[in-house]
Design a protein around this motif. Structure first.
Motif, short mmCIF file in Angstrom:
data_model
loop_
_atom_site.label_atom_id
_atom_site.label_comp_id
_atom_site.label_asym_id
_atom_site.label_seq_id
_atom_site.Cartn_x
_atom_site.Cartn_y
_atom_site.Cartn_z
N GLY A 26 0.51 -1.14 -0.03
CA GLY A 26 -0.14 -0.36 0.26
C GLY A 26 1.18 1.22 -0.07
N PHE A 27 1.66 1.31 -0.05
CA PHE A 27 3.07 2.88 -0.04
C PHE A 27 3.92 2.10 -0.97
N HIS A 28 3.70 1.21 -1.08
CA HIS A 28 4.80 1.34 -3.06
C HIS A 28 4.66 2.31 -4.23
N ALA A 41 10.15 -0.56 -4.68
CA ALA A 41 9.31 -1.12 -3.70
C ALA A 41 9.52 -2.64 -3.83
N GLY A 42 9.06 -3.53 -3.29
CA GLY A 42 9.16 -5.39 -3.33
C GLY A 42 10.68 -6.05 -3.26
N SER A 43 11.46 -4.71 -2.60
CA SER A 43 12.73 -5.98 -2.66
C SER A 43 12.69 -6.33 -1.53
N TYR A 44 12.74 -7.64 -1.64
CA TYR A 44 12.77 -8.29 -0.40
C TYR A 44 13.35 -7.79 1.52
N LYS A 66 11.55 5.99 4.67
CA LYS A 66 10.37 4.76 3.96
C LYS A 66 9.46 5.20 5.48
N VAL A 67 10.26 4.56 6.74
CA VAL A 67 9.65 4.16 7.61
C VAL A 67 8.86 5.38 8.74
#
Length: 471
Positions: free
Chosen positions: A61-63, A366-369, A265-266
Motif C-alpha cells: 500500500g506504500f509502494h 518497492a518490493g525488494s525483499y 520509508k518508515v
C-alpha cells in the motif's frame, strides 16, 4: 518466449540456500560468519527471499507513494526539490547567492532569518510560484513568518502559489535552549494561524535530524521525533487535520545506505499510521519529508571524502522518498562558505537527477525483499520504543527527567569510540589516511552541554580531538 529456460531449474527455498552456505563454510557457524547486527539491534542476513516476508504485513500500500503525480505533462514521475542553504552577511550579498543558486540547478532555498531582514532586497527578482522557500528562524519564528508574509503582500504574490515552509521545532529548542513547553505550544499555534491563508506553505516541523546529528541511531531518531509529534498534537488542541496538512518531517540521512533508505520509508509509513490513530485521512504521497545529508558523518580530517559521503547519503534520501533535499557543504565543519563547496553540494542532487536518472523511477526499491524486511523491522522497533516512551509520560516528561538526553549521549559516545579504536571504519579518518590532510586548519570546537541539553556532534570528533592535541 519460445525457450523457457527457467523450467530447467528446480525452485530452491531459503533452507536449501542456507544448507549450501553452511556446507561451503565447512562447519563454521552460519550466524556468526554471515549474519550481522546493526546499531539498532536488527539482524541483517546475507540474503533474503519471499519467505522472509510471510510473517509480516504487506507494505504494498506504500509502494510508489513518495510524491503526488506531477500536474505538468512531461515531468518525470519522481520529484524532489534541490534546496540550497543561504548564508550571507547582508541582504544584497544573499540575493546574489540566491539568484546564482536558482540559475544553476537549485529549485528551493533555505533562508536563515531573524525577522529584521529587508526581504525586498534579499528576495529581489525571486518568484515564489516557481520554487520552494524554507524559512529557518534564528529568533522568533512568528516574527520571521510575519515579515515573510508582509513581503508577499508588498510584492503582490499569490498566497496560493507560495511553497515551502518554516523549519522550526520548538521541542528541539527545548533540548538546546531549555524553552518552556507552554511557550512552544503557543508559538506553534500562532504559526498555524499565520499560515492558514498560505495553503501550500507548511508551518509545523518535527525535526528528526537533530537526534541523528547528536549521535542517535535510526530507531532512537524516529522514536523521539514521533513522540514529540504526539505531545505536540495532544497539547495544541486544534484541528488535527490541519496539523498533518501543515507538517514537515525533517530528517538527516547518514552513511548506512540501506538502513537510511528504510528509515525514510518508515517515516512516511508511521506518519500515515499515526494520522489514522488521530482519525485523520492522510495520503502517503502527500506527506512531506525534508531530508538533509548528515552533519554527524562529516569528517574534519579528510574533508574531500565528505563529497562521497554526501553522494551516497543523497541517494539514500531520494530512494527512500524525500520530497526536498539539502546536500550540506562537504566543508560544513568550517565556518567559511566557498562558492566551490556550494556548487558541489548543489550539483550532487542535479547529477543524481539529470545523469543518474533517479527521477525516472518512482520507487525503485518497492518490493525488494531486503528493504521490505528492514523497513518492517525498523517500524516494529520504533513502535515498541514509542510505547515505552509514552508509558514514561511522553516526550516532554522524558526530557524533563533527562532520559532521552542520556540515552542519545550514551549511543553517541559508543559510536565515537568505535571510530576512535577502528572498530567502525571511516575512510580518511581511521582508514586510508591522507598524509596531506590539513587537520591543523580544522576548528575543533567543544560545545558545552548540560545534562538537560542535547547538542549536535560528529562521528569522528574523538579522533579529531586526539589529532588536534598532538598537533
Amino acid at each position: 518466449m519460445k525457450n523457457k529456460l527457467f523450467e530447467d531449474f528446480q525452485p530452491t527455498n531459503k533452507e536449501e540456500w542456507i544448507a549450501q552456505a553452511i556446507k561451503d563454510l565447512k562447519g563454521k557457524s552460519f550466524d556468526e560468519m554471515l549474519v550481522s547486527q546493526s546499531l539498532e539491534g536488527i539482524q541483517i542476513a546475507p540474503f533474503y527471499t519471499q519467505e522472509d516476508l510471510l510473517d509480516q504485513p504487506s507494505l504494498a500500500g506504500f509502494h510508489h507513494k513518495v510524491n503526488p503525480k506531477p500536474l505538468i505533462s512531461g515531468i518525470a514521475p519522481r520529484v524532489w526539490s534541490n534546496a540550497t542553504r543561504i548564508e550571507s552577511k547582508s541582504e544584497k550579498e544573499g540575493n546574489a547567492i540566491i539568484l546564482n543558486a536558482l540559475q544553476n540547478g537549485s529549485d528551493a532555498i533555505i533562508l536563515i532569518l531573524n525577522g529584521e531582514e529587508n526581504l525586498s532586497i534579499l528576495l529581489k527578482d525571486v518568484q515564489p510560484a516557481y520554487i520552494q522557500i524554507f524559512l529557518e528562524p534564528t529568533s522568533s519564528p512568528t516574527k520571521v513568518l510575519a515579515n515573510f508574509k508582509s513581503w508577499l503582500r508588498q510584492e503582490n504574490h499569490d498566497y496560493e502559489q507560495v511553497y515551502g515552509g518554516v523549519l522550526w521545532d520548538g521541542f528541539i529548542k527545548r533540548l538546546t535552549e531549555d524553552l518552556d513547553k507552554e511557550e512552544v505550544i503557543q508559538i506553534s499555534r500562532k504559526l498555524l494561524d499565520f499560515g492558514y491563508d498560505l495553503p501550500n506553505f507548511k508551518t509545523i516541523t518535527i525535526d528528526f535530524s537533530h537526534y541523528h546529528n547528536a549521535g542517535a541511531n535510526a530507531v532512537q531518531e524516529l522514536t523521539f521525533g514521533f513522540s514529540a509529534l504526539i505531545d505536540l498534537i495532544d497539547d495544541l488542541s486544534v484541528d488535527q487535520q490541519m496539523v498533518f496538512d501543515k507538517l514537515i518531517l525533517k530528517t538527516a540521512v547518514g552513511s548506512d545506505y540501506f538502513m537510511e533508505i528504510a528509515k525514510v520509508k518508515v517515516i512516511r509509513i508511521l506518519t500515515q499510521r499515526l494520522a489514522a490513530l488521530f482519525q485523520v485521512n492522510q495520503k502517503a504521497e502527500d506527506i512531506f519529508i525534508f531530508s538533509s545529508t548528515s552533519y554527524w558523518t562529516k569528517s574534519g580530517v579528510d574533508i574531500q571524502t565528505n563529497m562521497l559521503r554526501n553522494t551516497t547519503e543523497a541517494m539514500s534520501a531520494i530512494l527512500g522518498g524525500c520530497n526536498a533535499l539539502e546536500v550540506l557543504r562537504h566543508d560544513c565543519v568550517n565556518n567559511d562558505v566557498t562558492e566551490f563547496s556550494l556548487r558541489m553540494a548543489r550539483n550532487i542532487s542535479n547529477i543524481l537527477k539529470e545523469e543518474s536518472y533517479l527521477d525516472q523511477v518512482l520507487d525503485p526499491f518497492a518490493g525488494s525483499y531486503f528493504l521490505e524486511k528492514l523497513t518492517f523491522s525498523i517500524f516494529e522497533k520504533v513502535k515498541d520504543k514509542m510505547v515505552s516512551t509514552e508509558s514514561s509520560g511522553g516526550w516532554w516528561n522524558s526530557v524533563n527527567q533527562n532520559l532521552i538526553q542520556e540515552e542519545v549521549k550514551k549511543t553517541r559516545i559508543e559510536r565515537q569510540k568505535m571510530v576512535l579504536v577502528g572498530k567502525q571504519v571511516k575512510v580518511g579518518v581511521n582508514k586510508y589516511l591522507d598524509s596531506s590532510s590539513k587537520t591543523a586548519q580544522i576548528e575543533i570546537s567543544i560545545n558545552e552541554e548540560s545534562a538537560s541539553q542535547l547538542k549536535t556532534s560528529r562521528e569522528s570528533f574523538l579522533v579529531e580531538t586526539q589529532k588536534s592535541s598532538v598537533i
